[in-house]
Design a protein around this motif. Structure first.
Motif, PDB file in Angstrom:
ATOM      1  N   LEU A 123     -22.285  26.302  -3.933  1.00 60.75           N
ATOM      2  CA  LEU A 123     -20.871  25.971  -4.077  1.00 60.75           C
ATOM      3  C   LEU A 123     -20.603  24.468  -4.035  1.00 60.75           C
ATOM      4  O   LEU A 123     -19.511  24.031  -4.375  1.00 60.75           O
ATOM      5  CB  LEU A 123     -20.050  26.670  -2.985  1.00 60.75           C
ATOM      6  CG  LEU A 123     -20.082  28.191  -3.008  1.00 60.75           C
ATOM      7  CD1 LEU A 123     -19.342  28.758  -1.811  1.00 60.75           C
ATOM      8  CD2 LEU A 123     -19.501  28.726  -4.302  1.00 60.75           C
ATOM      9  N   LEU A 124     -21.613  23.701  -3.623  1.00 60.41           N
ATOM     10  CA  LEU A 124     -21.432  22.251  -3.516  1.00 60.41           C
ATOM     11  C   LEU A 124     -21.506  21.590  -4.887  1.00 60.41           C
ATOM     12  O   LEU A 124     -22.313  21.982  -5.731  1.00 60.41           O
ATOM     13  CB  LEU A 124     -22.510  21.643  -2.620  1.00 60.41           C
ATOM     14  CG  LEU A 124     -22.398  21.949  -1.138  1.00 60.41           C
ATOM     15  CD1 LEU A 124     -23.607  21.376  -0.402  1.00 60.41           C
ATOM     16  CD2 LEU A 124     -21.121  21.385  -0.559  1.00 60.41           C
ATOM     17  N   PRO A 125     -20.701  20.546  -5.099  1.00 61.02           N
ATOM     18  CA  PRO A 125     -20.821  19.781  -6.344  1.00 61.02           C
ATOM     19  C   PRO A 125     -22.212  19.148  -6.448  1.00 61.02           C
ATOM     20  O   PRO A 125     -22.857  18.853  -5.439  1.00 61.02           O
ATOM     21  CB  PRO A 125     -19.761  18.690  -6.202  1.00 61.02           C
ATOM     22  CG  PRO A 125     -18.815  19.197  -5.167  1.00 61.02           C
ATOM     23  CD  PRO A 125     -19.612  20.069  -4.252  1.00 61.02           C
ATOM     24  N   GLU A 126     -22.657  18.952  -7.667  1.00 62.59           N
ATOM     25  CA  GLU A 126     -23.994  18.416  -7.925  1.00 62.59           C
ATOM     26  C   GLU A 126     -24.223  17.076  -7.226  1.00 62.59           C
ATOM     27  O   GLU A 126     -25.302  16.827  -6.682  1.00 62.59           O
ATOM     28  CB  GLU A 126     -24.190  18.262  -9.438  1.00 62.59           C
ATOM     29  CG  GLU A 126     -25.566  17.792  -9.823  1.00 62.59           C
ATOM     30  CD  GLU A 126     -25.742  17.678 -11.335  1.00 62.59           C
ATOM     31  OE1 GLU A 126     -26.873  17.394 -11.744  1.00 62.59           O
ATOM     32  OE2 GLU A 126     -24.761  17.855 -12.086  1.00 62.59           O
ATOM     33  N   ALA A 127     -23.207  16.197  -7.195  1.00 62.30           N
ATOM     34  CA  ALA A 127     -23.367  14.880  -6.563  1.00 62.30           C
ATOM     35  C   ALA A 127     -23.663  15.011  -5.071  1.00 62.30           C
ATOM     36  O   ALA A 127     -24.439  14.234  -4.513  1.00 62.30           O
ATOM     37  CB  ALA A 127     -22.118  14.033  -6.781  1.00 62.30           C
ATOM     38  N   MET A 128     -23.088  15.989  -4.421  1.00 62.30           N
ATOM     39  CA  MET A 128     -23.360  16.183  -2.988  1.00 62.30           C
ATOM     40  C   MET A 128     -24.788  16.672  -2.774  1.00 62.30           C
ATOM     41  O   MET A 128     -25.472  16.222  -1.858  1.00 62.30           O
ATOM     42  CB  MET A 128     -22.362  17.161  -2.377  1.00 62.30           C
ATOM     43  CG  MET A 128     -20.981  16.589  -2.226  1.00 62.30           C
ATOM     44  SD  MET A 128     -19.923  17.774  -1.383  1.00 62.30           S
ATOM     45  CE  MET A 128     -18.398  16.866  -1.354  1.00 62.30           C
ATOM     46  N   MET A 129     -25.234  17.583  -3.614  1.00 57.78           N
ATOM     47  CA  MET A 129     -26.608  18.077  -3.499  1.00 57.78           C
ATOM     48  C   MET A 129     -27.612  16.961  -3.761  1.00 57.78           C
ATOM     49  O   MET A 129     -28.616  16.836  -3.064  1.00 57.78           O
ATOM     50  CB  MET A 129     -26.848  19.253  -4.457  1.00 57.78           C
ATOM     51  CG  MET A 129     -26.193  20.541  -4.026  1.00 57.78           C
ATOM     52  SD  MET A 129     -26.631  21.042  -2.350  1.00 57.78           S
ATOM     53  CE  MET A 129     -28.413  21.066  -2.430  1.00 57.78           C
ATOM     54  N   LYS A 130     -27.336  16.140  -4.746  1.00 59.10           N
ATOM     55  CA  LYS A 130     -28.235  15.033  -5.044  1.00 59.10           C
ATOM     56  C   LYS A 130     -28.228  13.999  -3.921  1.00 59.10           C
ATOM     57  O   LYS A 130     -29.255  13.371  -3.643  1.00 59.10           O
ATOM     58  CB  LYS A 130     -27.876  14.404  -6.386  1.00 59.10           C
ATOM     59  CG  LYS A 130     -28.255  15.307  -7.553  1.00 59.10           C
ATOM     60  CD  LYS A 130     -27.985  14.653  -8.885  1.00 59.10           C
ATOM     61  CE  LYS A 130     -28.453  15.576 -10.017  1.00 59.10           C
ATOM     62  NZ  LYS A 130     -28.349  14.931 -11.324  1.00 59.10           N
ATOM     63  N   THR A 131     -27.091  13.828  -3.267  1.00 59.25           N
ATOM     64  CA  THR A 131     -27.015  12.926  -2.118  1.00 59.25           C
ATOM     65  C   THR A 131     -27.952  13.407  -1.014  1.00 59.25           C
ATOM     66  O   THR A 131     -28.688  12.620  -0.415  1.00 59.25           O
ATOM     67  CB  THR A 131     -25.568  12.835  -1.590  1.00 59.25           C
ATOM     68  OG1 THR A 131     -24.737  12.283  -2.619  1.00 59.25           O
ATOM     69  CG2 THR A 131     -25.484  11.961  -0.345  1.00 59.25           C
ATOM     70  N   LYS A 174     -20.683   7.094  -1.454  1.00 58.91           N
ATOM     71  CA  LYS A 174     -19.443   7.838  -1.209  1.00 58.91           C
ATOM     72  C   LYS A 174     -19.696   9.032  -0.295  1.00 58.91           C
ATOM     73  O   LYS A 174     -18.906   9.324   0.600  1.00 58.91           O
ATOM     74  CB  LYS A 174     -18.859   8.318  -2.539  1.00 58.91           C
ATOM     75  CG  LYS A 174     -17.609   9.149  -2.394  1.00 58.91           C
ATOM     76  CD  LYS A 174     -17.093   9.581  -3.757  1.00 58.91           C
ATOM     77  CE  LYS A 174     -15.859  10.440  -3.632  1.00 58.91           C
ATOM     78  NZ  LYS A 174     -15.336  10.833  -4.948  1.00 58.91           N
ATOM     79  N   TYR A 175     -20.808   9.741  -0.490  1.00 59.87           N
ATOM     80  CA  TYR A 175     -21.066  10.992   0.223  1.00 59.87           C
ATOM     81  C   TYR A 175     -22.048  10.897   1.389  1.00 59.87           C
ATOM     82  O   TYR A 175     -22.110  11.796   2.212  1.00 59.87           O
ATOM     83  CB  TYR A 175     -21.585  12.054  -0.753  1.00 59.87           C
ATOM     84  CG  TYR A 175     -20.581  12.463  -1.793  1.00 59.87           C
ATOM     85  CD1 TYR A 175     -19.363  13.022  -1.429  1.00 59.87           C
ATOM     86  CD2 TYR A 175     -20.851  12.304  -3.145  1.00 59.87           C
ATOM     87  CE1 TYR A 175     -18.436  13.404  -2.383  1.00 59.87           C
ATOM     88  CE2 TYR A 175     -19.920  12.689  -4.105  1.00 59.87           C
ATOM     89  CZ  TYR A 175     -18.716  13.240  -3.716  1.00 59.87           C
ATOM     90  OH  TYR A 175     -17.809  13.614  -4.652  1.00 59.87           O
ATOM     91  N   LYS A 176     -22.846   9.829   1.474  1.00 53.94           N
ATOM     92  CA  LYS A 176     -23.977   9.797   2.407  1.00 53.94           C
ATOM     93  C   LYS A 176     -23.599  10.011   3.864  1.00 53.94           C
ATOM     94  O   LYS A 176     -24.361  10.606   4.613  1.00 53.94           O
ATOM     95  CB  LYS A 176     -24.771   8.507   2.255  1.00 53.94           C
ATOM     96  CG  LYS A 176     -24.136   7.287   2.908  1.00 53.94           C
ATOM     97  CD  LYS A 176     -25.048   6.090   2.800  1.00 53.94           C
ATOM     98  CE  LYS A 176     -24.491   4.901   3.516  1.00 53.94           C
ATOM     99  NZ  LYS A 176     -24.541   5.001   4.959  1.00 53.94           N
ATOM    100  N   ASP A 177     -22.431   9.557   4.298  1.00 57.83           N
ATOM    101  CA  ASP A 177     -22.048   9.702   5.699  1.00 57.83           C
ATOM    102  C   ASP A 177     -21.264  10.982   5.970  1.00 57.83           C
ATOM    103  O   ASP A 177     -20.846  11.225   7.098  1.00 57.83           O
ATOM    104  CB  ASP A 177     -21.220   8.493   6.156  1.00 57.83           C
ATOM    105  CG  ASP A 177     -22.046   7.221   6.188  1.00 57.83           C
ATOM    106  OD1 ASP A 177     -23.248   7.303   6.502  1.00 57.83           O
ATOM    107  OD2 ASP A 177     -21.491   6.147   5.897  1.00 57.83           O
ATOM    108  N   GLY A 178     -21.063  11.803   4.944  1.00 57.06           N
ATOM    109  CA  GLY A 178     -20.275  13.007   5.125  1.00 57.06           C
ATOM    110  C   GLY A 178     -20.955  14.291   4.717  1.00 57.06           C
ATOM    111  O   GLY A 178     -20.406  15.367   4.923  1.00 57.06           O
TER     112      GLY A 178
END
Length: 145
Positions: free
Chosen positions: A12-20, A51-55
């Motif tokens: 369910l996660l966006p691709e950018a979050m998974m890649k992060t 953008k995503y690394k700390d979250g």
């Protein structure tokens, strides 16, 4: 407002979050030397990573060390700082660093970095408890990681 967290299934996660997460894992394992190299391998932009690394965290990362940096304005009275540190210790917080300014107009600014991985209370509750201590004018989180 208190921070809120959710557990979400991977698909369910966006691709950018998974890649992060992939980039963070490559860096942790030492497969790559730099963020630049890791994001190129994962096919992610550096800006998306930052953008995503700390979250975004893998579930196994949640139990790891949690460090917060707290700034407080304390009255310049004997025992105020000692009581604040005793409260943190009683809640199983481990003070890692502390910096105190010279008191001006009856108040000193104190900045502490605390490992709260063993603290069983929510961070917002810890801050509220610190702020309600006699002699503490203000207590706020200025960083965490």
């Amino acid at each position: 407002m208190a921070e809120r967290y959710y557990v979400v299934r991977e698909e369910l996660l966006p691709e950018a979050m998974m890649k992060t997460i992939q980039v963070k894992e490559m860096l942790d394992r030492g497969e790559v030397a730099t963020v630049h190299e890791a994001v190129e391998r994962a096919g992610l932009s550096r800006s998306a990573f930052y953008k995503y690394k700390d979250g975004v965290f893998a579930l196994n990362e949640i139990g790891r060390e949690r460090i917060v940096t707290i700034a407080m304005d304390l009255e310049h009275r004997s025992g105020v700082l000692s009581n604040v540190l005793a409260l943190m210790a009683s809640l199983e917080g481990n003070v890692l660093t502390m910096n105190q300014s010279i008191p001006l107009q009856g108040y000193a600014n104190v900045v502490v970095s605390v490992d709260i991985s063993q603290v069983t209370r929510e961070l917002s509750e810890l801050i509220s408890l610190l702020g309600s201590q006699p002699g503490v004018r203000k207590a706020i989180v200025i960083g965490q990681g």
